[in-house]
Design an enzyme around this catalytic site. Structure first.
Site, PDB file in Angstrom:
ATOM      1  N   LYS A 226       0.308   3.707   4.978  1.00 14.29           N
ATOM      2  CA  LYS A 226       0.118   3.316   3.576  1.00 14.29           C
ATOM      3  C   LYS A 226       0.771   4.349   2.662  1.00 14.29           C
ATOM      4  O   LYS A 226       1.984   4.358   2.554  1.00 14.29           O
ATOM      5  CB  LYS A 226      -1.359   3.071   3.329  1.00 14.29           C
ATOM      6  CG  LYS A 226      -1.752   1.798   4.077  1.00 14.29           C
ATOM      7  CD  LYS A 226      -3.203   1.498   4.212  1.00 14.29           C
ATOM      8  CE  LYS A 226      -3.342   0.219   5.044  1.00 14.29           C
ATOM      9  NZ  LYS A 226      -4.696   0.010   5.525  1.00 14.29           N
TER      10      LYS A 226
ATOM     11  N   SER B 140     -10.891  -0.861   0.864  1.00 10.74           N
ATOM     12  CA  SER B 140      -9.541  -1.409   0.814  1.00 10.74           C
ATOM     13  C   SER B 140      -9.411  -2.653  -0.051  1.00 10.74           C
ATOM     14  O   SER B 140      -8.344  -2.898  -0.608  1.00 10.74           O
ATOM     15  CB  SER B 140      -9.043  -1.699   2.227  1.00 10.74           C
ATOM     16  OG  SER B 140      -9.898  -2.602   2.876  1.00 10.74           O
TER      17      SER B 140
ATOM     18  N   HIS C 170      -6.903   4.431   2.290  1.00  7.29           N
ATOM     19  CA  HIS C 170      -6.393   4.203   0.928  1.00  7.29           C
ATOM     20  C   HIS C 170      -6.593   5.390   0.000  1.00  7.29           C
ATOM     21  O   HIS C 170      -6.368   5.274  -1.209  1.00  7.29           O
ATOM     22  CB  HIS C 170      -7.036   2.942   0.342  1.00  7.29           C
ATOM     23  CG  HIS C 170      -6.675   1.721   1.119  1.00  7.29           C
ATOM     24  ND1 HIS C 170      -5.504   1.036   0.913  1.00  7.29           N
ATOM     25  CD2 HIS C 170      -7.302   1.109   2.147  1.00  7.29           C
ATOM     26  CE1 HIS C 170      -5.435   0.030   1.773  1.00  7.29           C
ATOM     27  NE2 HIS C 170      -6.512   0.053   2.534  1.00  7.29           N
TER      28      HIS C 170
ATOM     29  N   ASP D 245     -12.953   6.687   7.025  1.00  8.72           N
ATOM     30  CA  ASP D 245     -11.601   6.141   7.119  1.00  8.72           C
ATOM     31  C   ASP D 245     -10.965   6.243   5.732  1.00  8.72           C
ATOM     32  O   ASP D 245     -11.390   5.575   4.788  1.00  8.72           O
ATOM     33  CB  ASP D 245     -11.671   4.683   7.596  1.00  8.72           C
ATOM     34  CG  ASP D 245     -10.289   4.080   7.807  1.00  8.72           C
ATOM     35  OD1 ASP D 245      -9.321   4.561   7.189  1.00  8.72           O
ATOM     36  OD2 ASP D 245     -10.191   3.103   8.570  1.00  8.72           O
TER      37      ASP D 245
ATOM     38  N   ASN E 194       0.821  -1.214   0.000  1.00  8.36           N
ATOM     39  CA  ASN E 194       0.000   0.000   0.000  1.00  8.36           C
ATOM     40  C   ASN E 194       0.852   1.261   0.000  1.00  8.36           C
ATOM     41  O   ASN E 194       0.361   2.336   0.323  1.00  8.36           O
ATOM     42  CB  ASN E 194      -0.915   0.004   1.234  1.00  8.36           C
ATOM     43  CG  ASN E 194      -1.807  -1.216   1.283  1.00  8.36           C
ATOM     44  OD1 ASN E 194      -2.345  -1.625   0.258  1.00  8.36           O
ATOM     45  ND2 ASN E 194      -1.956  -1.802   2.452  1.00  8.36           N
TER      46      ASN E 194
ATOM     47  N   HIS F 238     -13.476  -1.772   7.246  1.00  3.44           N
ATOM     48  CA  HIS F 238     -12.292  -2.472   7.735  1.00  3.44           C
ATOM     49  C   HIS F 238     -12.491  -3.073   9.136  1.00  3.44           C
ATOM     50  O   HIS F 238     -13.250  -2.546   9.942  1.00  3.44           O
ATOM     51  CB  HIS F 238     -11.146  -1.457   7.779  1.00  3.44           C
ATOM     52  CG  HIS F 238      -9.795  -2.049   8.038  1.00  3.44           C
ATOM     53  ND1 HIS F 238      -9.206  -2.035   9.275  1.00  3.44           N
ATOM     54  CD2 HIS F 238      -8.918  -2.649   7.203  1.00  3.44           C
ATOM     55  CE1 HIS F 238      -8.010  -2.601   9.190  1.00  3.44           C
ATOM     56  NE2 HIS F 238      -7.816  -2.975   7.945  1.00  3.44           N
TER      57      HIS F 238
ATOM     58  N   GLU G  54     -15.600   3.735   4.750  1.00  2.00           N
ATOM     59  CA  GLU G  54     -14.276   4.021   4.203  1.00  2.00           C
ATOM     60  C   GLU G  54     -14.465   5.001   3.050  1.00  2.00           C
ATOM     61  O   GLU G  54     -15.568   5.085   2.497  1.00  2.00           O
ATOM     62  CB  GLU G  54     -13.616   2.727   3.692  1.00  2.00           C
ATOM     63  CG  GLU G  54     -13.348   1.742   4.806  1.00  2.00           C
ATOM     64  CD  GLU G  54     -12.563   0.502   4.376  1.00  2.00           C
ATOM     65  OE1 GLU G  54     -11.851   0.549   3.347  1.00  2.00           O
ATOM     66  OE2 GLU G  54     -12.658  -0.509   5.068  1.00  2.00           O
TER      67      GLU G  54
HETATM   68  C1  LIG Z   1      -4.983  -0.601   6.789  1.00  2.00           C
HETATM   69  C2  LIG Z   1      -6.247  -0.016   7.282  1.00  2.00           C
HETATM   70  C3  LIG Z   1      -6.375   0.377   8.619  1.00  2.00           C
HETATM   71  C4  LIG Z   1      -5.304   0.103   9.633  1.00  2.00           C
HETATM   72  O1  LIG Z   1      -4.268   1.020   9.535  1.00  2.00           O
HETATM   73  P1  LIG Z   1      -2.838   0.601  10.150  1.00  2.00           P
HETATM   74  O2  LIG Z   1      -2.117   1.904  10.224  1.00  2.00           O
HETATM   75  O3  LIG Z   1      -2.252  -0.380   9.216  1.00  2.00           O
HETATM   76  O4  LIG Z   1      -3.129   0.021  11.498  1.00  2.00           O
HETATM   77  C5  LIG Z   1      -7.528   0.991   9.007  1.00  2.00           C
HETATM   78  N1  LIG Z   1      -8.540   1.195   8.131  1.00  2.00           N
HETATM   79  C6  LIG Z   1      -8.467   0.808   6.855  1.00  2.00           C
HETATM   80  C7  LIG Z   1      -9.606   1.055   5.941  1.00  2.00           C
HETATM   81  C8  LIG Z   1      -7.321   0.182   6.385  1.00  2.00           C
HETATM   82  O5  LIG Z   1      -7.248  -0.224   5.121  1.00  2.00           O
END
Ligand SMILES: *Cc1c(COP(=O)(O)O)cnc(C)c1O
Length: 382
Positions: free
Chosen positions: A234, A186, A214, A211, A53, A139, A182
């Site tokens: 990411k 993801s 990505h 969130d 990512n 997620h 989101e």
């Molecule tokens: C990867 C991800 C997380 C977690 O983030 P980290 O920093 O890896 O703990 C949270 N929400 C989504 C949508 C993700 O893809």
């Protein structure tokens, strides 16, 4: 007293592992070195990764690496304790101010990871007697935060705004309601209809938290949500999570988010790396555009036209079929991990291709050709 076998952790674990193996759900690690020069080496063999990512290549960017080394030389490796205990390294505040400005919000709080940000922020917003309405594909960390909050949870069919609205209208007017989605999903790479969801939240008097794990640096549409969470792990190429929002809410997290209060602060080298990454991201918007262009090129070559992010899933159906395709690509030097249930729904096992500014057009074309071969071999029409 239960039977002795029943108490044997190792024996019980072996039975559980066998069950996972039989269901094709057992996960295993593959030792792999991601080198600072961008190469990926697995079992002595160089590979091109289409699985991480690190969309902008910032985890290996010379300026980001230099910033991390400099902060580590100055402050050491670990941060010593939670930020409330050892005192707050000023890099935290600088990073928070940067993130707030980037998101156009009054304030931001940095957490140890995106997972910890969700697990801490959601229970600080709502609790028992409140309602959470969330997209079914949210997620695992959002689900974790929702469960920890003790609020009643309703999931709606993926991106179904009408269904989200219906759940939110059932809310009790004397308690709080929170809508979770989101921004870029993801595992599917598609976008949430943020404007429509925000309108529904407004109409029903719900709060909305997105969130953007990505989306950062890739998808630059304006986000109307008043609470915006994300990760620095990411596209920022470093590690950590954050949430941006109203000043008093952010201040409240300092006392009420348990994953903030009771977890050690991020290492200084990681904070400095994240700050440098945000600088590079701002100075070079072409990086995000290149990642997206690579995803779109791949999509056009395999007959997928609706590519909205740097994530392109290709579905193979059953887990073993996706695993076989992954192995075929690996033999040709492409690292693409199969994503299987329970990460994705049963029968939708897939290869999840992620594109980076560092991929060349030639690599993308060669990959697309091989993917078409694996699909043909699996009898999947494209
Ligand atoms: C990867 C991800 C997380 C977690 O983030 P980290 O920093 O890896 O703990 C949270 N929400 C989504 C949508 C993700 O893809």
């Amino acid at each position: 007293m239960p039977a002795k076998d029943f108490l044997d952790i190792d024996a019980i674990s072996a039975i559980r592992l066998k069950r996972l193996q039989d269901q094709g759900l057992r996960r295993t690690l593959s030792p792999t070195e991601r080198m600072a020069d961008g190469r990926v080496i697995r079992a002595g063999k160089p590979m091109i990764s289409f699985s991480d990512n690190d969309y902008l290549g910032l985890s290996v960017h010379p300026r980001v690496i230099a910033a991390s080394i400099e902060a580590t030389s100055l402050y050491g490796v670990g941060s010593g304790a939670a930020r409330l205990v050892t005192g707050d390294n000023p890099l935290n505040e600088r990073l928070e101010a940067r993130l707030a400005a980037l998101k156009g919000m009054p304030a931001a709080r940095v957490f140890g990871s995106g997972y910890l940000a969700n697990a801490g922020a959601i229970p600080a917003l709502v609790g028992a007697g409140d309602l959470i309405v969330m997209d079914e594909l949210c997620h695992a960390s959002m689900h974790a935060g929702a469960r920890l909050s003790g609020a009643r949870i309703q999931t709606y069919a993926h991106n179904n705004v009408a269904s989200a609205a219906e759940h939110l209208r059932q809310r009790d007017a004397t308690s709080h309601a929170l809508l979770l989605t989101e921004t870029v999903f993801s595992m599917d790479g598609d976008l949430a209809p943020l404007d429509e969801l925000a309108a529904v939240a407004q109409d029903t008097g719900a709060w909305m938290l997105t969130d953007d794990a990505h989306g950062l640096g890739i998808v630059t549409h304006k986000n109307p949500a008043p609470l915006q969470l994300g990760t620095l792990s990411k596209s920022a190429g470093a590690y950590g999570g954050y949430i941006a929002g109203p000043a008093n809410f952010i201040e409240l997290l300092t006392s009420r988010a348990r994953t903030f209060v009771y977890a050690t602060g991020l290492p200084p080298g990681v904070l400095a790396a994240a700050l440098a990454s945000l600088d590079v991201m701002e100075a070079e918007p072409a990086l995000g555009e290149k990642a997206l262009a690579n995803a779109r090129l791949f999509g056009s070559l395999i007959g997928e036209t609706n590519i909205e992010s740097a994530i392109v899933p290709v579905r193979y159906g059953e887990a073993d079929v996706a695993m076989k395709a992954s192995a075929t690509l690996a033999r040709q030097g492409f690292l693409v991990t199969a994503i299987r249930p329970p990460t994705v729904p049963a029968g939708t096992a897939r290869l999840r291709f992620t594109f980076s500014a560092r991929h060349s057009e030639g690599d993308v074309r060669r990959l697309a050709g091989l993917v078409l071969e694996t699909l043909a071999e699996a009898g999947i029409a494209k």
